[in-house]
Write a protein that holds these residues in place. Structure first.
Motif, mmCIF file in Angstrom:
data_model
loop_
_atom_site.group_PDB
_atom_site.id
_atom_site.type_symbol
_atom_site.label_atom_id
_atom_site.label_comp_id
_atom_site.label_asym_id
_atom_site.label_seq_id
_atom_site.Cartn_x
_atom_site.Cartn_y
_atom_site.Cartn_z
ATOM 1 N N GLY A 384 41.178 -37.858 -24.428
ATOM 2 C CA GLY A 384 40.948 -36.756 -23.516
ATOM 3 C C GLY A 384 39.713 -36.002 -23.966
ATOM 4 O O GLY A 384 39.031 -36.417 -24.912
ATOM 5 N N PRO A 385 39.432 -34.872 -23.321
ATOM 6 C CA PRO A 385 40.073 -34.330 -22.131
ATOM 7 C C PRO A 385 39.858 -35.199 -20.886
ATOM 8 O O PRO A 385 39.054 -36.127 -20.899
ATOM 9 C CB PRO A 385 39.410 -32.961 -21.974
ATOM 10 N N LEU A 386 40.556 -34.827 -19.796
ATOM 11 C CA LEU A 386 40.507 -35.655 -18.596
ATOM 12 C C LEU A 386 39.220 -35.503 -17.811
ATOM 13 O O LEU A 386 38.684 -36.470 -17.289
ATOM 14 C CB LEU A 386 41.683 -35.308 -17.664
ATOM 15 N N LEU A 387 38.721 -34.278 -17.679
ATOM 16 C CA LEU A 387 37.604 -34.002 -16.784
ATOM 17 C C LEU A 387 36.263 -34.139 -17.506
ATOM 18 O O LEU A 387 36.182 -33.984 -18.732
ATOM 19 C CB LEU A 387 37.746 -32.600 -16.193
ATOM 20 N N GLN A 388 35.220 -34.418 -16.744
ATOM 21 C CA GLN A 388 33.905 -34.685 -17.334
ATOM 22 C C GLN A 388 33.412 -33.517 -18.176
ATOM 23 O O GLN A 388 32.998 -33.698 -19.328
ATOM 24 C CB GLN A 388 32.893 -34.995 -16.229
ATOM 25 N N GLU A 389 33.454 -32.308 -17.638
ATOM 26 C CA GLU A 389 32.897 -31.155 -18.336
ATOM 27 C C GLU A 389 33.607 -30.903 -19.662
ATOM 28 O O GLU A 389 32.969 -30.651 -20.692
ATOM 29 C CB GLU A 389 32.996 -29.914 -17.451
ATOM 30 N N THR A 390 34.929 -30.988 -19.641
ATOM 31 C CA THR A 390 35.677 -30.725 -20.873
ATOM 32 C C THR A 390 35.531 -31.867 -21.874
ATOM 33 O O THR A 390 35.504 -31.643 -23.086
ATOM 34 C CB THR A 390 37.162 -30.493 -20.543
ATOM 35 N N ALA A 391 35.439 -33.105 -21.382
ATOM 36 C CA ALA A 391 35.225 -34.238 -22.286
ATOM 37 C C ALA A 391 33.871 -34.123 -22.981
ATOM 38 O O ALA A 391 33.750 -34.375 -24.190
ATOM 39 C CB ALA A 391 35.318 -35.551 -21.513
ATOM 40 N N GLU A 392 32.850 -33.749 -22.235
ATOM 41 C CA GLU A 392 31.528 -33.577 -22.830
ATOM 42 C C GLU A 392 31.520 -32.428 -23.831
ATOM 43 O O GLU A 392 30.837 -32.493 -24.862
ATOM 44 C CB GLU A 392 30.491 -33.351 -21.736
ATOM 45 N N ALA A 393 32.274 -31.361 -23.535
ATOM 46 C CA ALA A 393 32.352 -30.237 -24.468
ATOM 47 C C ALA A 393 32.983 -30.661 -25.786
ATOM 48 O O ALA A 393 32.523 -30.275 -26.866
ATOM 49 C CB ALA A 393 33.158 -29.094 -23.834
ATOM 50 N N ALA A 394 34.026 -31.480 -25.711
ATOM 51 C CA ALA A 394 34.679 -31.969 -26.933
ATOM 52 C C ALA A 394 33.748 -32.888 -27.721
ATOM 53 O O ALA A 394 33.626 -32.773 -28.944
ATOM 54 C CB ALA A 394 35.969 -32.696 -26.579
ATOM 55 N N ALA A 395 33.082 -33.803 -27.024
ATOM 56 C CA ALA A 395 32.169 -34.733 -27.693
ATOM 57 C C ALA A 395 31.025 -33.989 -28.366
ATOM 58 O O ALA A 395 30.618 -34.313 -29.484
ATOM 59 C CB ALA A 395 31.641 -35.751 -26.694
ATOM 60 N N SER A 396 30.506 -32.979 -27.691
ATOM 61 C CA SER A 396 29.400 -32.204 -28.243
ATOM 62 C C SER A 396 29.801 -31.503 -29.532
ATOM 63 O O SER A 396 29.056 -31.508 -30.522
ATOM 64 C CB SER A 396 28.937 -31.165 -27.207
ATOM 65 N N ARG A 397 31.013 -30.927 -29.539
ATOM 66 C CA ARG A 397 31.470 -30.181 -30.706
ATOM 67 C C ARG A 397 31.844 -31.084 -31.883
ATOM 68 O O ARG A 397 31.803 -30.661 -33.036
ATOM 69 C CB ARG A 397 32.695 -29.343 -30.323
ATOM 70 N N LEU A 398 32.222 -32.324 -31.593
ATOM 71 C CA LEU A 398 32.699 -33.219 -32.648
ATOM 72 C C LEU A 398 31.700 -34.312 -33.011
ATOM 73 O O LEU A 398 31.979 -35.137 -33.881
ATOM 74 C CB LEU A 398 34.021 -33.864 -32.216
ATOM 75 N N GLU A 399 30.536 -34.319 -32.360
ATOM 76 C CA GLU A 399 29.561 -35.385 -32.588
ATOM 77 C C GLU A 399 29.082 -35.411 -34.032
ATOM 78 O O GLU A 399 28.970 -36.477 -34.639
ATOM 79 C CB GLU A 399 28.373 -35.228 -31.644
ATOM 80 N N ASN A 400 28.801 -34.238 -34.600
ATOM 81 C CA ASN A 400 28.265 -34.218 -35.965
ATOM 82 C C ASN A 400 29.317 -34.605 -37.006
ATOM 83 O O ASN A 400 28.999 -34.809 -38.173
ATOM 84 C CB ASN A 400 27.686 -32.838 -36.296
ATOM 85 N N ARG A 401 30.589 -34.727 -36.585
ATOM 86 C CA ARG A 401 31.644 -35.160 -37.511
ATOM 87 C C ARG A 401 32.027 -36.626 -37.279
ATOM 88 O O ARG A 401 32.954 -37.132 -37.910
ATOM 89 C CB ARG A 401 32.890 -34.283 -37.342
ATOM 90 N N ASN A 402 31.336 -37.265 -36.357
ATOM 91 C CA ASN A 402 31.587 -38.693 -36.046
ATOM 92 C C ASN A 402 33.032 -38.951 -35.625
ATOM 93 O O ASN A 402 33.609 -39.996 -35.955
ATOM 94 C CB ASN A 402 31.226 -39.585 -37.240
#
Length: 650
Positions: A384-402
């Motif tokens: 998850g998350p299900l929706l595009q905006e929230t999925a991108e928000a999660a990926a952005s916040r966790l990208e530097n932690r791989n």
């Protein structure tokens, strides 16, 4: 019944969380805002709104607010400290703010804890402590553990550094064991760095810097398509962390065409075929249950829009009504039942899972709050998350932690974060796969293209790839019989229908159904859109026309999945729908991949074929913009008995 069971389960989670929480009352003083109160107690504004929903309409003097206090949290941590709010402008840095307000960078981070893990972002509002009101008594351990400031003599010893593509001041300073302040002092006239620019840097290196080779043994290497950080670490025989230390730009993710500093000699045991995404591997099915080797407990976070804030302590019925009225919540709960089924199935294979569930409330800001307030350091994957905006928000916040973020249902084109996995193929992937199928199997067929004006791009591509194709253009949103008759020929006729207009689709399918009495006609499309579900489109006509189309999911086969259906019914009271099955398929794939490799990314390299479950299959390829995309789809066809089956190449 299923929703009631889930609601009770989720309510228990909410209640358990609440029971572990301590509280205190805060009496609002003149001039205080929700933001200033949240900062005073070192909590998020959403934490205050959660327990004081009326505060969203404003707070008044002497009003009492419920303040959640984590166990061991010092509610007076900011007592006596005065703050000013500052909205970050473009090009502002922590260093410039520390100079502007005459406070240290550490003091700014101290009262804006997210800045320990994240970069300062333009447009965000932070609180800056007023100089003179900040406590000066710091623990001795903290003072002794800090590195000593460099002396003027240290700063006088410098060397030249040529800025490489994607390098930042932060990365360069860290690479040479300097602070940003020291780097700026050496280059007072350099505001923004550019590739190729020559700047002055120090000569010292941090004590914990994992330098494994000297500059004399380095060379530059250009990243090729589909290469990953894992494959590069294997190619050059160094750890991924060492590559990042040598190339600070990798903190922003690996990109095709990047210029990296790497060892002069490659690993002699490296076999490129073992780490590349093999051509044609998408046609090879892989059964990961036969390759299980990593049986460590899998840490999985599930982010779904559950709206648990709408559960009232004394009434589950109100939430049940919300479930019945709101489609996204229903989809989330159905999907979650599938996740639970997968976790249970994986357990029988020896795979233990620690599952954490978070409610995103369909808000990107809530996703940011979740990640800031919880420890994700050991997380193997986020579903998850299900929706595009929230999925991108999660990926952005966790990208530097791989930490991989798996978007389960969105088929929209998404931003290219390195850790974002799009598990549902996009419409473009479906269209391309169907186009390839048509071209591959069109030999000996009379191909006719019916496309309206809104599908000119597909029409043009079909014309380029099938030069002998004939074209029939709808007139006033209707397909004319005379035109279509003239285009038909003896033998096999393939009619490709491209439209989402009900008049075009209805007239075309009805006409083709009549003409199929005297001609061999197969109907195909690159986009089976929702208009095909309209009552004016007859499934009987589609069956007679052997209608072919691309799909993310195959038809659910009850004969091969009865055990799953029975288990699901026993647990939730009814048969699983498409979202429940999707939740199971995707979660099972993730758990099996984690159990058959060190991490998800490595599993893509180790097992380049596709995996398949009850309704879905998965084959992840690097997305050119970053991250990975599932390109595994089905070509399905209607049969005359109204069943749907997979279409094989002719």
């Amino acid at each position: 019944m299923k929703y009631l069971l889930l609601i009770c389960f989720l309510f228990q989670i909410s209640a358990i969380s609440a029971n572990a929480q301590a509280y205190k009352y805060h009496t609002v003083k003149k001039g205080e805002t929700v933001f200033s109160i949240s900062q005073a107690y070192d909590i998020e504004e959403e934490d205050i709104y959660k327990y004081n929903p009326d505060a969203k309409s404003g707070i008044g003097v002497n009003e009492k607010l419920v303040i959640p206090i984590q166990e061991g949290q010092n509610s007076n941590a900011s007592a006596g400290v005065k703050f000013r709010e500052h909205k970050v402008q473009k090009k502002e840095t922590l260093y410039s703010l520390s100079k502007q307000y005459e406070v240290s960078i550490d003091d700014i981070k101290r009262y804006n804890k997210h800045l320990y893990a994240e970069e300062l972002e333009s447009g965000e509002t932070i609180r800056v402590p007023v100089s003179g009101t900040i406590p000066v008594n710091k623990p001795v351990a903290s003072q002794t553990s800090q590195s000593k400031p460099k002396s003027p003599q240290d700063l006088s010893r410098t060397r030249e550094h040529i800025v490489l593509p994607k390098e930042t001041k932060f990365g360069i300073a860290r690479k040479y064991g300097m602070t940003l302040e020291e780097l700026n002092e050496l280059n007072p006239k350099v505001d923004v760095i550019q590739p190729g620019m020559m700047i002055r840097v120090g000569t010292n290196v941090l004590e914990d810097e994992p330098v494994i080779i000297t500059d004399e043994r380095l060379r530059f290497y250009e990243v090729k398509p589909q290469e990953t950080l894992f494959s590069l670490s294997q190619r050059f025989g160094v750890s991924q962390d060492s590559l990042k230390r040598l190339n600070p730009a990798l903190e922003d993710g690996l990109k095709y065409g990047m210029i990296l500093k790497v060892p002069e000699k490659e690993n002699p045991d490296f076999n490129e075929e073992d780490y590349a995404f093999a051509e044609g591997a998408a046609d090879i099915k892989v059964d990961l249950e036969n390759s299980l080797s990593n049986f460590s407990t899998k840490e999985i976070a599930v982010m779904l829009p559950l709206h648990l804030d709408k559960i009232e302590q004394d009434s589950l019925e109100s939430y049940r009504n919300i479930v019945l009225d709101e489609r996204v919540v229903r989809i989330s709960l159905d999907f979650y039942t599938g996740v639970l089924m997968a976790v249970e199935e994986a357990k029988s294979l020896g795979i233990s899972t620690n599952l954490k569930v978070f409610d995103t409330k369909r808000q990107a800001s809530e996703v940011a709050n979740i990640i800031s307030a919880n420890n994700f350091s050991n997380t193997d994957a986020v579903i998850g998350p299900l929706l595009q905006e929230t999925a991108e928000a999660a990926a952005s916040r966790l990208e530097n932690r791989n930490i991989p973020v798996v978007s389960p249902l969105s088929n929209r084109e998404m931003r290219g974060y390195q850790n974002l996995l799009q598990a549902r193929p996009t419409d473009e992937v479906l269209r391309k796969a169907m186009m390839d199928y048509i071209v591959r199997n069109s030999s000996g067929k009379n191909v006719i293209v019916i496309a309206d004006g809104t599908n000119f791009r597909v029409k043009s591509e079909l014309g380029n790839r099938l030069p002998s194709a004939r074209f029939v253009n709808p007139v006033d949103k209707v397909v004319k019989e005379a035109q279509l008759k003239n285009a038909l020929m003896p033998g096999a006729n393939w009619v490709i229908l491209e439209s989402d207009n009900i008049s075009v689709l209805s007239s075309a399918t009805s006409l083709l159904n009549r003409l199929a009495r005297e001609h061999d006609i197969t109907l195909l499309t690159t986009n089976k859109n929702s208009t095909y579900e309209d009552d004016n489109i007859s499934n009987m006509h589609l069956g007679r026309l052997k209608f072919h189309y691309p799909s993310v999911d195959k038809e659910y086969d009850t004969t091969t999945s009865q055990e799953f259906i029975d288990s699901y019914k026993a647990r939730f009271g009814n048969e699983p729908n498409q979202f429940a099955v999707r939740g199971y398929d995707l979660s099972m794939d993730i758990l099996l991949r984690l159990a058959s490799a060190e991490n998800l990314m490595e599993s893509f390299q180790r097992y380049p074929g596709y995996t398949e479950y009850y309704e879905s299959k998965f084959h992840y390829l690097p997305n050119p913009d970053g991250g990975f995309m599932n390109d595994a789809i089905y070509i399905l066809k209607f049969n005359e008995d109204l069943t749907i089956s997979k279409a094989n190449d002719f």
